[in-house]
Design a protein around this motif. Structure first.
Motif, PDB file in Angstrom:
ATOM      1  N   GLU A 131      36.811  29.535  33.135  1.00 23.31           N
ATOM      2  CA  GLU A 131      35.470  29.683  32.568  1.00 23.31           C
ATOM      3  C   GLU A 131      34.722  28.353  32.579  1.00 23.31           C
ATOM      4  O   GLU A 131      33.552  28.289  32.937  1.00 23.31           O
ATOM      5  N   LYS A 132      35.441  27.276  32.222  1.00 25.84           N
ATOM      6  CA  LYS A 132      34.823  25.935  32.273  1.00 25.84           C
ATOM      7  C   LYS A 132      34.387  25.595  33.694  1.00 25.84           C
ATOM      8  O   LYS A 132      33.380  24.917  33.900  1.00 25.84           O
ATOM      9  N   ASP A 133      35.149  26.042  34.670  1.00 24.66           N
ATOM     10  CA  ASP A 133      34.835  25.741  36.081  1.00 24.66           C
ATOM     11  C   ASP A 133      33.872  26.759  36.686  1.00 24.66           C
ATOM     12  O   ASP A 133      33.549  26.665  37.875  1.00 24.66           O
ATOM     13  N   ASN A 170      37.721  32.793  45.121  1.00 31.37           N
ATOM     14  CA  ASN A 170      38.645  31.907  45.822  1.00 31.37           C
ATOM     15  C   ASN A 170      37.912  30.585  46.017  1.00 31.37           C
ATOM     16  O   ASN A 170      37.042  30.474  46.881  1.00 31.37           O
ATOM     17  N   LYS A 171      38.221  29.611  45.188  1.00 35.10           N
ATOM     18  CA  LYS A 171      37.424  28.393  45.143  1.00 35.10           C
ATOM     19  C   LYS A 171      38.313  27.171  44.924  1.00 35.10           C
ATOM     20  O   LYS A 171      39.345  27.257  44.259  1.00 35.10           O
ATOM     21  N   VAL A 172      37.851  26.036  45.450  1.00 36.49           N
ATOM     22  CA  VAL A 172      38.520  24.768  45.200  1.00 36.49           C
ATOM     23  C   VAL A 172      37.560  23.884  44.417  1.00 36.49           C
ATOM     24  O   VAL A 172      36.442  23.636  44.858  1.00 36.49           O
ATOM     25  N   VAL A 223      42.475  18.475  41.356  1.00 38.58           N
ATOM     26  CA  VAL A 223      41.911  19.557  42.167  1.00 38.58           C
ATOM     27  C   VAL A 223      42.443  20.881  41.644  1.00 38.58           C
ATOM     28  O   VAL A 223      43.656  21.032  41.460  1.00 38.58           O
ATOM     29  N   ARG A 224      41.531  21.807  41.355  1.00 36.48           N
ATOM     30  CA  ARG A 224      41.952  23.131  40.903  1.00 36.48           C
ATOM     31  C   ARG A 224      41.648  24.159  41.986  1.00 36.48           C
ATOM     32  O   ARG A 224      40.498  24.310  42.408  1.00 36.48           O
ATOM     33  N   VAL A 225      42.703  24.811  42.438  1.00 32.69           N
ATOM     34  CA  VAL A 225      42.589  25.780  43.528  1.00 32.69           C
ATOM     35  C   VAL A 225      42.744  27.175  42.938  1.00 32.69           C
ATOM     36  O   VAL A 225      43.802  27.503  42.397  1.00 32.69           O
ATOM     37  N   TYR A 226      41.694  27.953  42.984  1.00 32.50           N
ATOM     38  CA  TYR A 226      41.733  29.320  42.455  1.00 32.50           C
ATOM     39  C   TYR A 226      41.847  30.274  43.617  1.00 32.50           C
ATOM     40  O   TYR A 226      41.022  30.252  44.531  1.00 32.50           O
ATOM     41  N   MET A 227      42.849  31.121  43.593  1.00 36.33           N
ATOM     42  CA  MET A 227      42.940  32.135  44.647  1.00 36.33           C
ATOM     43  C   MET A 227      43.473  33.463  44.117  1.00 36.33           C
ATOM     44  O   MET A 227      44.174  33.517  43.116  1.00 36.33           O
ATOM     45  N   THR A 228      43.070  34.509  44.822  1.00 38.65           N
ATOM     46  CA  THR A 228      43.536  35.844  44.489  1.00 38.65           C
ATOM     47  C   THR A 228      44.705  36.197  45.414  1.00 38.65           C
ATOM     48  O   THR A 228      45.000  35.462  46.360  1.00 38.65           O
ATOM     49  N   SER A 229      45.334  37.307  45.139  1.00 38.95           N
ATOM     50  CA  SER A 229      46.363  37.796  46.056  1.00 38.95           C
ATOM     51  C   SER A 229      46.368  39.311  46.022  1.00 38.95           C
ATOM     52  O   SER A 229      46.284  39.917  44.953  1.00 38.95           O
ATOM     53  N   VAL A 230      46.385  39.893  47.204  1.00 39.17           N
ATOM     54  CA  VAL A 230      46.540  41.336  47.369  1.00 39.17           C
ATOM     55  C   VAL A 230      47.522  41.513  48.512  1.00 39.17           C
ATOM     56  O   VAL A 230      47.366  40.867  49.545  1.00 39.17           O
ATOM     57  N   THR A 286      46.313  21.822  40.900  1.00 38.71           N
ATOM     58  CA  THR A 286      46.725  22.998  40.121  1.00 38.71           C
ATOM     59  C   THR A 286      46.304  24.241  40.895  1.00 38.71           C
ATOM     60  O   THR A 286      45.134  24.387  41.248  1.00 38.71           O
ATOM     61  N   VAL A 287      47.270  25.092  41.193  1.00 35.63           N
ATOM     62  CA  VAL A 287      46.976  26.339  41.895  1.00 35.63           C
ATOM     63  C   VAL A 287      47.049  27.493  40.898  1.00 35.63           C
ATOM     64  O   VAL A 287      48.049  27.645  40.186  1.00 35.63           O
ATOM     65  N   TYR A 288      45.953  28.255  40.824  1.00 35.51           N
ATOM     66  CA  TYR A 288      45.889  29.463  39.992  1.00 35.51           C
ATOM     67  C   TYR A 288      45.901  30.657  40.926  1.00 35.51           C
ATOM     68  O   TYR A 288      45.027  30.764  41.787  1.00 35.51           O
TER      69      TYR A 288
END
Ligand code: CUK
Ligand code: CUA
Ligand code: CA
Length: 631
Positions: free
Chosen positions: A518-520, A528-530, A537-544, A562-564
């Motif tokens: 939320e802060k980011d 899906n964002k870096v 570095v915060r790496v946000y990704m989904t998975s299906v 950090t990978v989310y």
């Protein structure tokens, strides 16, 4: 004049104590007894039991597609986890990492688990003994399971809806949490836990004497997992249990001598069961009649000597287990170095606290059962089952008859003795710690397995034996090897636990990841964002299945990454993993879960990541690359 029994124990000819030749034991006799059980006799035992086992095997057969009747939660001992078994099949269904590190789920690796384990105080080991399920009005409510860590003085809580540990509390001012039980009535407000070892206060190296050392009985608030209060006691504390009124808890003490050596701990013929008056303790805390120790804010009350808060009931000798009968009438303490169990009438405790009767007047029976009694469990039909460590047996006995015998009537309270294999510690009958005790199954947790399984080298598994107790006679039906070392287990009816099939997106388990997203300005469920934040570095990704939302991302050498990962799959059982090769990074992401992990990208170049939970025909192809630019 003295003679020796078959174990080499010196026995008085006249039996002064009123007990037979099998009297109190010393350490030499204990060692000899364990050794003897390891020699002959075992093959005979195995063959004779094989026939009986055949007959009962139909009962425990849970065929393909069928479900077990009970959940069994096993402590993993000094391996540090909790295991979930189905009973009666004794099949291991799941493992719940708690005080250990787990490569498959990423427990101890992910941010979510590190937040629970504690960032400031992390240990790689634990030693759990006593798993117990939360209760409402004396019945399992299926909400939480609590477990102790003797090794690092902690208590953990497991949420049973997702079967994950969600809180760990380090207990201040004490060393080694051993006995743990829950308040049963009106509900589990408190988690009671015993700190075993006596230490000086302050424990800062200025004083090593035992005179100024003590230990404490602790109560945690089951919801907040904060320590509500601590009670200073005389002696040490071993096991504990609570009653069915909510008023009392009882703990065994084997070191009333305050000894620091083995011989010293066996000096007295009687140690005690200390009974805690919960109402009076709460009252003292409320009235400000407490102190605090060191940096801790926890109220500490003094339950030593002639305190109003406690009573010290003398019982023989180095007692170990204490177990409340499911009718709520008795605390039964196992004598360990005495062949007896001491039966304490809970309805006499009010009088002993009001000084209307003597301490020993609360003992209503002290049946002699055999050598090395450790723990007692119940079938809900008035019978008790006590493990005999040295005899390698379980003794079934009738409580009412033991009381009659204590009152001088000529009745035989012993119903049966069954050989078990070998040297049992705890035993646990189905639903035995609740009002619903149903007397169907008995699990006996044997410490030694010797010849029971294919040999696997010098280190042996333990042997958890399943015994049918539904009839008059106990029948051994199953041998279950277990890795180090399930001290205890608990059986819960399967309808008493309701689990989630997938996570709900508002689960507090990943609230930390959500707050950061939320802060980011990131939506975990779709983005899906870096995000770069200095060298973080915060790496946000989904998975299906079978794809990660990002099949590559770029960072700089030295970045803290950090990978989310959020699993968008909603289908039951489609769990993904995230493993970054050569970075010690591995974690589980179950359906609708978010998991995160932080590591330093310390080497430039290409680093592949992949899904390590088999999720799809193209699971192997579920990969991506972290591209690290040279600094
Ligand atoms: S237990 Cu912890 S030393 Cu008998 Cu409850 Cu094994
Ligand atoms: Cu996703 Cu394997
Ligand atoms: Ca003792």
């Amino acid at each position: 004049m003295k003679k020796k029994d078959e174990l080499g124990t010196e026995v008085a000819e006249n039996g002064e104590s009123g007990l037979s030749r099998r009297r109190f034991l010393g350490a030499t006799a204990l060692a000899g007894a364990v050794g003897a059980a390891g020699l002959g006799g075992a093959v005979m035992t195995r063959e004779s039991f094989a026939a009986a086992a055949k007959e009962a095997q139909n009962k425990i057969h849970v065929g393909p597609g069928e479900l077990d009747e009970y959940y069994g939660f096993w402590s993993g001992g000094h391996q540090g986890e909790v295991r979930v078994l189905g009973v009666p099949s004794m099949r291991e269904i799941m493992r719940i990492p708690v005080f250990n590190v787990d490569s498959a789920t990423g427990w101890g690796i992910t941010n979510e688990s590190k937040d629970i384990l504690g960032r400031d105080k992390t240990y790689l080991n634990g030693d759990c003994h006593h798993p117990h399920v939360s209760m409402t009005d004396g019945r399992y409510d299926g909400k939480y399971l609590f477990i102790n860590d003797k090794a690092n003085t902690r208590v953990a809580r497991i949420r049973l809806d997702i079967m994950k540990c969600d809180k760990i509390t380090h207990i201040p001012n004490v060393q080694a949490i051993h006995g743990l039980r829950l308040q049963k009535v009106p509900h589990t407000k408190y988690v009671f836990c015993n700190a075993e070892y006596m230490i000086p206060h302050p424990n800062d190296g200025s004083d090593f004497s035992m005179e100024n050392s003590y230990t404490m009985f602790n109560a945690l608030d089951a919801e907040t997992m904060e320590v509500a209060w601590q009670v200073i006691v005389d002696g040490n504390l071993d096991n504990t249990d609570a009653d069915y009124t909510g008023k009392y808890a009882a703990s065994t003490c084997y070191n009333s001598e305050k000894a620091t050596d083995l011989a010293g701990t066996m000096r007295n013929d009687r140690d005690w069961v200390v009974v805690f008056n919960i109402e009076r303790i709460e009252e003292a805390v409320k009235n400000g009649d407490f102190k605090t120790l060191g940096d801790s804010k926890v109220p500490v009350v003094d339950g030593r000597g002639k305190s109003r808060l406690t009573r010290y009931i003398p019982v023989p000798k180095n007692p170990h287990g204490v177990n409340t009968s499911p009718d709520g009438k008795y605390f039964i303490a196992a004598g360990k170095l005495s062949p007896t169990c001491s039966v304490i009438a809970i309805d006499k405790l009010d009088d002993v606290f009001d000084d209307k009767i003597e301490l020993r007047d609360v003992i209503v029976a002290e049946p002699e059962l055999g050598l090395g009694p450790l723990h007692t469990t119940y079938d809900g039909r008035g019978n008790a089952y006590t493990t005999l460590f040295i005899d390698s047996q379980v003794a079934k006995w009738n409580i009412a008859d033991a009381i009659k015998h204590y009152n001088g009537e000529k009745v035989n309270y012993l119903r049966q003795k069954l050989d078990v294999h070998y040297q049992p510690g705890h035993n646990h009958a189905s639903l035995t710690e609740s009002r619903d005790a149903d007397g169907k199954w008995l699990v006996v947790l044997s410490k030694f397995s010797k010849d029971r399984f294919l040999p696997v080298g010098p280190l042996h598994p333990e042997n958890d034996q399943l015994i049918d107790i539904s009839g008059e006679e106990m029948k051994l039906v199953h041998d279950g090897p277990a890795f180090a070392e399930p001290h205890d287990c608990i059986l819960v009816r399967r309808d008493q636990i309701k689990t989630k099939k997938v996570y709900t997106r508002d689960d507090p388990y990943f609230a930390g990841a959500r707050a950061q997203a939320e802060k980011d300005g990131v939506t975990l469920e779709s983005d899906n964002k870096v995000i770069r934040d200095g060298n973080k570095v915060r790496v946000y990704m989904t998975s299906v299945a079978p794809m990660f939302g990002l099949n590559e991302f770029k960072v700089k050498q030295g970045d803290e990454v950090t990978v989310y990962v959020t699993n968008q799959d909603t289908i039951e059982d489609v769990t993904h993993g995230f493993c970054m090769v050569n970075h010690g990074v591995s974690m589980e992401i179950s359906p609708q879960q978010t998991s995160s992990v932080t590591f330093v990208a310390d080497r430039p170049g290409v680093h592949w990541y992949y899904c390590n939970w088999f999720c799809h025909a193209l699971h192997m192809e579920m990969t991506g690359r972290m591209l690290v630019e040279k600094a």
